[in-house]
Design an enzyme around this catalytic site. Sequence first.
Site, PDB file in Angstrom:
ATOM      1  N   ARG A 279       0.850  -1.207   0.000  1.00 23.90           N
ATOM      2  CA  ARG A 279       0.000   0.000   0.000  1.00 23.90           C
ATOM      3  C   ARG A 279       0.882   1.252   0.000  1.00 23.90           C
ATOM      4  NH1 ARG A 279      -1.426   1.970   4.631  1.00 23.90           N
ATOM      5  NH2 ARG A 279      -2.055  -0.001   5.573  1.00 23.90           N
TER       6      ARG A 279
ATOM      7  N   ASP B 102      -7.247  18.583 -14.402  1.00 31.45           N
ATOM      8  CA  ASP B 102      -7.577  17.224 -14.823  1.00 31.45           C
ATOM      9  C   ASP B 102      -7.201  17.123 -16.303  1.00 31.45           C
ATOM     10  OD1 ASP B 102      -8.851  14.914 -15.757  1.00 31.45           O
ATOM     11  OD2 ASP B 102     -10.438  15.048 -14.246  1.00 31.45           O
TER      12      ASP B 102
ATOM     13  N   TYR C 174     -16.349  16.982 -15.006  1.00 29.27           N
ATOM     14  CA  TYR C 174     -16.777  15.581 -15.067  1.00 29.27           C
ATOM     15  C   TYR C 174     -17.850  15.325 -13.995  1.00 29.27           C
ATOM     16  CZ  TYR C 174     -16.716  10.609 -14.166  1.00 29.27           C
ATOM     17  OH  TYR C 174     -17.105   9.320 -13.930  1.00 29.27           O
TER      18      TYR C 174
HETATM   19  N1  PLP Z   1     -11.882  12.900 -14.751  1.00 28.43           N
HETATM   20  C1  PLP Z   1     -12.412  12.830 -15.978  1.00 28.43           C
HETATM   21  C2  PLP Z   1     -12.226  13.977 -16.924  1.00 28.43           C
HETATM   22  C3  PLP Z   1     -13.145  11.707 -16.369  1.00 28.43           C
HETATM   23  O1  PLP Z   1     -13.680  11.670 -17.595  1.00 28.43           O
HETATM   24  C4  PLP Z   1     -13.313  10.639 -15.441  1.00 28.43           C
HETATM   25  C5  PLP Z   1     -14.083   9.438 -15.803  1.00 28.43           C
HETATM   26  O2  PLP Z   1     -14.760   9.397 -16.803  1.00 28.43           O
HETATM   27  C6  PLP Z   1     -12.757  10.761 -14.175  1.00 28.43           C
HETATM   28  C7  PLP Z   1     -12.032  11.888 -13.859  1.00 28.43           C
HETATM   29  C8  PLP Z   1     -12.926   9.678 -13.149  1.00 28.43           C
HETATM   30  O3  PLP Z   1     -12.140   8.553 -13.480  1.00 28.43           O
HETATM   31  P1  PLP Z   1     -12.470   7.048 -13.087  1.00 28.43           P
HETATM   32  O4  PLP Z   1     -13.684   6.638 -13.820  1.00 28.43           O
HETATM   33  O5  PLP Z   1     -11.226   6.318 -13.495  1.00 28.43           O
HETATM   34  O6  PLP Z   1     -12.680   6.997 -11.604  1.00 28.43           O
END
Ligand code: PLP
Length: 402
Positions: free
Chosen positions: A49, A173, A101
């Site tokens: 971990r 992101d 998202y």
């Molecule tokens: N950030 C973005 C822009 C995403 O499109 C997504 C998932 O679609 C995520 C974060 C979250 O990722 P995960 O589905 O791997 O948890």
Amino acid sequence: MTRRAHQTATVRAGIGSDAHHGAVIPPLHLSTTFEFPDLDEKPPYDYSRSGNPTRGHLADALARLEGGAGAAVTSSGMSAVALALQLLKTGDRVVAPHDCYGGTHRLLQALHARGSLSVQHRDLTRLDGLEANAFDGVGMVWIETPSNPLLRITDVVARCQRAKEAGAFVVVDNTFLSPVLQRPIELGADLVVHSTTKYLNGHSDVVGGAVISATEELAQEIDWWANCTGVSGSPFDSYLTLRGLRTLHTRIRAHEQNTAAVVDVLSQHAAVRHVYYPGLPSHPGHELAARQQDGFGAMVSAELAGGEAEVRRFVHALRHFSLAESLGGVESLVCHPATMTHASMPAEARAVAGIADSLVRFSIGIEDGADLAADLRAALDTTIHTLTLSRPADVGAEVHHV
Ligand code: PLP
């Protein structure tokens, strides 16, 4: 790093690191625990971990490709989002895009509702809508560019400047582009978040995430929280993701080439009201994207003429696009944000973000580009045919491309 050096580093991540057997590809270490040479001699790895050699190779590769000081590999993109938020204290203010998202939106809203954070959703693409003191007293500015699903572009350099003046962390992101097409740390971001589930793994068979830190200090803090909260990614998932990562540059080139063919079809078809793609010169963020990105990516959204019934007919007529959430895999996908990826967003919030019921989002894969274009054209022809029969006035009423 030049693009050439970046590509070579991507392919060769971890190669030549196995001093024990000389394995070219670094082996998969599934062991949860590692031997101590003596009572007071802590080995480099003690418990998986906290640290694992396979996960370490992936973390090193991602840090290098994003130009960061270190990376924490997590069990999902959402655990990466939650990990980045650990930098905040109770009651801290967060400014996030109104069209981020859906899962990030849900988490931020839940933390806001119980008083853990104070979250404000803003349109970060428009500096003129952000008053000069918009980030005063803010602990973190969250950026997603291009945004999901409308591919709006945020000026990372400008937002970082203002956030730095206010003493706020900036998180970007970078899931939609990958470090091949955008490196936010070079633009001033403190942290980069990825859902590695998408382009980085690229084969739709691993759910994973990562947080890449600009500085050693932040990297250590993020690592501490990753171990403390137990969000670290599994060795097997890390192994697969590192394998997928090696072809990232080649895949992105193929994704982008096919996307050009798809955008061509969408832009010319009367069954499409609106195309959202930053590569189109008419897109409001086109110039900024051309400046801040190394390519326009392979995500495209389009508003179809008609409503949900037409969307339903269209997605069922497609043969080479799977109706599914997610993105960034080798296979082409189509999704309906209002009922799928963004269903967790209340209808009013979707309306504010401009996510219409007739919007479809495509993740363009690496199949043959002409096959994809022909499939799309045929499915759109079906839609227009039924629309002409039922509601002639609706067809092509407002064909303009953003
Ligand atoms: N950030 C973005 C822009 C995403 O499109 C997504 C998932 O679609 C995520 C974060 C979250 O990722 P995960 O589905 O791997 O948890």
